[in-house]
Design an enzyme around this catalytic site. Structure first.
Site, PDB file in Angstrom:
ATOM      1  N   ASP A   5      31.161  52.470   2.066  1.00 14.22           N
ATOM      2  CA  ASP A   5      31.470  53.637   2.903  1.00 14.22           C
ATOM      3  C   ASP A   5      32.958  53.662   3.220  1.00 14.22           C
ATOM      4  O   ASP A   5      33.522  52.660   3.657  1.00 14.22           O
ATOM      5  CB  ASP A   5      30.685  53.559   4.223  1.00 14.22           C
ATOM      6  N   GLN A  17      25.850  60.717   9.328  1.00 17.86           N
ATOM      7  CA  GLN A  17      26.295  59.351   9.655  1.00 17.86           C
ATOM      8  C   GLN A  17      26.753  59.322  11.103  1.00 17.86           C
ATOM      9  O   GLN A  17      27.672  60.048  11.476  1.00 17.86           O
ATOM     10  CB  GLN A  17      27.438  58.934   8.723  1.00 17.86           C
ATOM     11  N   THR A  72      34.355  50.097   5.506  1.00 17.89           N
ATOM     12  CA  THR A  72      35.736  49.748   5.118  1.00 17.89           C
ATOM     13  C   THR A  72      36.787  50.223   6.117  1.00 17.89           C
ATOM     14  O   THR A  72      37.973  50.236   5.810  1.00 17.89           O
ATOM     15  CB  THR A  72      36.093  50.343   3.735  1.00 17.89           C
ATOM     16  N   TRP A  73      36.349  50.611   7.311  1.00 19.85           N
ATOM     17  CA  TRP A  73      37.333  51.014   8.326  1.00 19.85           C
ATOM     18  C   TRP A  73      38.254  49.820   8.603  1.00 19.85           C
ATOM     19  O   TRP A  73      37.765  48.684   8.765  1.00 19.85           O
ATOM     20  CB  TRP A  73      36.607  51.433   9.604  1.00 19.85           C
ATOM     21  N   TYR A  95      26.642  53.865  11.751  1.00 20.51           N
ATOM     22  CA  TYR A  95      27.925  53.156  11.728  1.00 20.51           C
ATOM     23  C   TYR A  95      28.060  52.274  12.977  1.00 20.51           C
ATOM     24  O   TYR A  95      27.285  52.423  13.914  1.00 20.51           O
ATOM     25  CB  TYR A  95      29.104  54.094  11.513  1.00 20.51           C
ATOM     26  N   TYR A 121      40.766  56.258   6.615  1.00 19.14           N
ATOM     27  CA  TYR A 121      40.929  54.807   6.765  1.00 19.14           C
ATOM     28  C   TYR A 121      42.195  54.339   6.047  1.00 19.14           C
ATOM     29  O   TYR A 121      42.295  54.403   4.821  1.00 19.14           O
ATOM     30  CB  TYR A 121      39.705  54.052   6.241  1.00 19.14           C
TER      31      TYR A 121
HETATM   32  P1  NAP Z   1      30.787  47.025  12.697  1.00 17.47           P
HETATM   33  O1  NAP Z   1      30.391  47.079  11.271  1.00 17.47           O
HETATM   34  O2  NAP Z   1      29.727  47.137  13.726  1.00 17.47           O
HETATM   35  O3  NAP Z   1      31.569  45.688  12.974  1.00 17.47           O
HETATM   36  C1  NAP Z   1      32.629  45.233  12.174  1.00 17.47           C
HETATM   37  C2  NAP Z   1      33.163  43.945  12.789  1.00 17.47           C
HETATM   38  O4  NAP Z   1      32.116  42.981  12.879  1.00 17.47           O
HETATM   39  C3  NAP Z   1      34.270  43.284  11.988  1.00 17.47           C
HETATM   40  O5  NAP Z   1      35.190  42.764  12.927  1.00 17.47           O
HETATM   41  C4  NAP Z   1      33.579  42.146  11.241  1.00 17.47           C
HETATM   42  O6  NAP Z   1      34.394  41.014  11.083  1.00 17.47           O
HETATM   43  C5  NAP Z   1      32.469  41.791  12.194  1.00 17.47           C
HETATM   44  N1  NAP Z   1      31.271  41.318  11.473  1.00 17.47           N
HETATM   45  C6  NAP Z   1      30.754  41.788  10.321  1.00 17.47           C
HETATM   46  N2  NAP Z   1      29.647  41.113   9.978  1.00 17.47           N
HETATM   47  C7  NAP Z   1      29.456  40.178  10.942  1.00 17.47           C
HETATM   48  C8  NAP Z   1      28.501  39.162  11.147  1.00 17.47           C
HETATM   49  N3  NAP Z   1      27.499  38.981  10.288  1.00 17.47           N
HETATM   50  N4  NAP Z   1      28.612  38.371  12.270  1.00 17.47           N
HETATM   51  C9  NAP Z   1      29.623  38.562  13.149  1.00 17.47           C
HETATM   52  N5  NAP Z   1      30.566  39.506  12.994  1.00 17.47           N
HETATM   53  C10 NAP Z   1      30.497  40.303  11.906  1.00 17.47           C
HETATM   54  O7  NAP Z   1      31.855  48.164  13.047  1.00 17.47           O
HETATM   55  P2  NAP Z   1      32.659  49.214  12.212  1.00 17.47           P
HETATM   56  O8  NAP Z   1      33.494  48.611  11.122  1.00 17.47           O
HETATM   57  O9  NAP Z   1      33.389  50.020  13.202  1.00 17.47           O
HETATM   58  O10 NAP Z   1      31.528  50.134  11.555  1.00 17.47           O
HETATM   59  C11 NAP Z   1      31.043  49.920  10.246  1.00 17.47           C
HETATM   60  C12 NAP Z   1      31.545  50.978   9.274  1.00 17.47           C
HETATM   61  O11 NAP Z   1      31.034  52.256   9.642  1.00 17.47           O
HETATM   62  C13 NAP Z   1      33.057  51.189   9.261  1.00 17.47           C
HETATM   63  O12 NAP Z   1      33.764  50.152   8.624  1.00 17.47           O
HETATM   64  C14 NAP Z   1      33.145  52.533   8.603  1.00 17.47           C
HETATM   65  O13 NAP Z   1      32.972  52.427   7.192  1.00 17.47           O
HETATM   66  C15 NAP Z   1      31.959  53.266   9.250  1.00 17.47           C
HETATM   67  N6  NAP Z   1      32.335  54.038  10.460  1.00 17.47           N
HETATM   68  C16 NAP Z   1      32.185  55.392  10.422  1.00 17.47           C
HETATM   69  C17 NAP Z   1      32.552  56.162  11.512  1.00 17.47           C
HETATM   70  C18 NAP Z   1      32.396  57.665  11.453  1.00 17.47           C
HETATM   71  O14 NAP Z   1      32.964  58.365  12.303  1.00 17.47           O
HETATM   72  N7  NAP Z   1      31.648  58.178  10.500  1.00 17.47           N
HETATM   73  C19 NAP Z   1      33.048  55.551  12.681  1.00 17.47           C
HETATM   74  C20 NAP Z   1      33.142  54.181  12.710  1.00 17.47           C
HETATM   75  C21 NAP Z   1      32.775  53.431  11.603  1.00 17.47           C
HETATM   76  P3  NAP Z   1      35.210  40.650   9.724  1.00 17.47           P
HETATM   77  O15 NAP Z   1      35.763  41.929   9.185  1.00 17.47           O
HETATM   78  O16 NAP Z   1      36.237  39.690  10.231  1.00 17.47           O
HETATM   79  O17 NAP Z   1      34.255  40.000   8.752  1.00 17.47           O
END
Ligand code: NAP
Length: 288
Positions: free
Chosen positions: A52, A167, A23-24, A195, A57
């Site tokens: 998550d 994580q 949900t970032w 992540y 966020y």
């Molecule tokens: P990600 O999940 O790798 O990528 C998200 C991006 O990919 C969004 O722009 C989304 O687009 C797109 N997407 C999603 N599914 C897709 C698909 N099937 N085909 C093509 N594009 C797709 O990156 P993230 O959001 O940075 O990481 C995931 C989560 O991990 C975060 O949201 C957060 O909850 C967590 N996180 C944790 C940390 C930490 O420090 N613990 C750091 C970073 C992230 P749309 O939204 O337009 O659908």
């Protein structure tokens, strides 16, 4: 397609869904709010019950969006949130957790994590987590962005054995943790949550994931009638790593859910290893 995704055991005896929703970036724009709530509800309907989030966020905005998405269906959801390092003192973490609970509209979190290591001693944060567990405000606790040295230190502290997960950034193009951190956790039953699983970090707008356009990922996707994003997710799930892709478009939510049903063959895995080689030496933990 089964209603629920597969689960992994946690050290404390509970189980964690292997595929969830990130949900970032949510809760930052009023115009996008309804779409974000709908995406999370669709994910829940499809069995991606792990959501998550973090107090960081949208400075609480993402937790409020989730609160709306899960209203009336808290028991279906598996909520993971994170405390800012600067709030992670013995008293500060308890208060931060209570604020998160209010925004989420619930009285407990499934897992509460330290977002990354800051200046507060780990012992204080772990003591706060133990108090929150005893009070029933969190079911389990863990950490995020800790490399092996920090994780070893934390695990040897009082309350450290209760950490159920770390994580970290992990995907086909960032495989450094396979050198030491991932096997160390696996040997101890500590679940790794990946992540940025499709390497499209939400905070870096404009960056296009190299995984989605890579020929080998595209070819594997073609063989399975899938997309490269699904290949990237299936690769993580097949290693018993929890993946939390963030998706606000319904098409992406559906696509991600279907990745849990994909089974990569030995040929796929070998080609992916050649295109995205595992580490040959220690690499510092990558972070976003
Ligand atoms: P990600 O999940 O790798 O990528 C998200 C991006 O990919 C969004 O722009 C989304 O687009 C797109 N997407 C999603 N599914 C897709 C698909 N099937 N085909 C093509 N594009 C797709 O990156 P993230 O959001 O940075 O990481 C995931 C989560 O991990 C975060 O949201 C957060 O909850 C967590 N996180 C944790 C940390 C930490 O420090 N613990 C750091 C970073 C992230 P749309 O939204 O337009 O659908």
């Amino acid at each position: 397609m089964p209603a629920e995704v597969r689960t992994l055991p946690l050290l404390t005896g509970r189980r964690i869904p292997i595929l969830g929703q990130g949900t970032w970036g949510m809760g930052e724009s009023a115009a996008k709010r309804a779409g974000e709530i709908a995406a999370l509800r669709l994910g829940l309907d499809l069995g991606m019950t792990l959501i998550d989030t973090a107090e960081m966020y949208g400075e609480g905005g993402a937790e409020e969006v989730i609160g709306e998405a899960i209203a009336g269906r808290r028991e279906e959801a598996f909520l993971v949130s994170k405390v800012y390092p600067h709030n992670a003192t013995r008293q500060g973490a308890v208060e931060a957790c209570e604020r998160s609970l209010r925004r989420l509209g619930t009285d407990y979190l499934d897992v509460y994590l330290l977002h990354w290591r800051g200046a507060v001693p780990l012992a204080e944060t772990l003591a706060a987590f133990q108090a929150l567990r005893a009070a029933g405000k969190i079911r389990d606790c863990g950490v995020s962005n800790l490399d092996l040295d920090d994780l070893t230190e934390a695990r040897d502290l009082p309350g450290g054995q209760a950490m159920v997960t770390n994580q970290v950034l992990y995907n086909l193009t960032h495989r450094g943790i396979e050198w030491d951190l991932l096997p160390w956790c696996q040997e101890r039953g500590i679940v790794t949550m990946a992540y940025c699983p499709i390497d499209q970090p939400t905070g870096h707008t404009g960056r296009r994931s190299p995984l989605l356009t890579h020929g080998v990922a595209q070819e594997a996707a073609r063989r399975h009638g899938a997309t490269p994003a699904q290949i990237a997710l299936a690769w993580l799930l097949q290693r018993d790593v929890v993946a939390i892709p963030k998706a606000s478009q319904p098409k992406h939510v559906r696509e991600n859910r279907r990745a849990a049903e994909l089974r990569l063959a030995a040929e796929d895995l070998q080609e992916l290893d050649e295109a995205f080689p595992p580490p040959r030496r220690k690499q510092p933990l990558a972070m976003r």
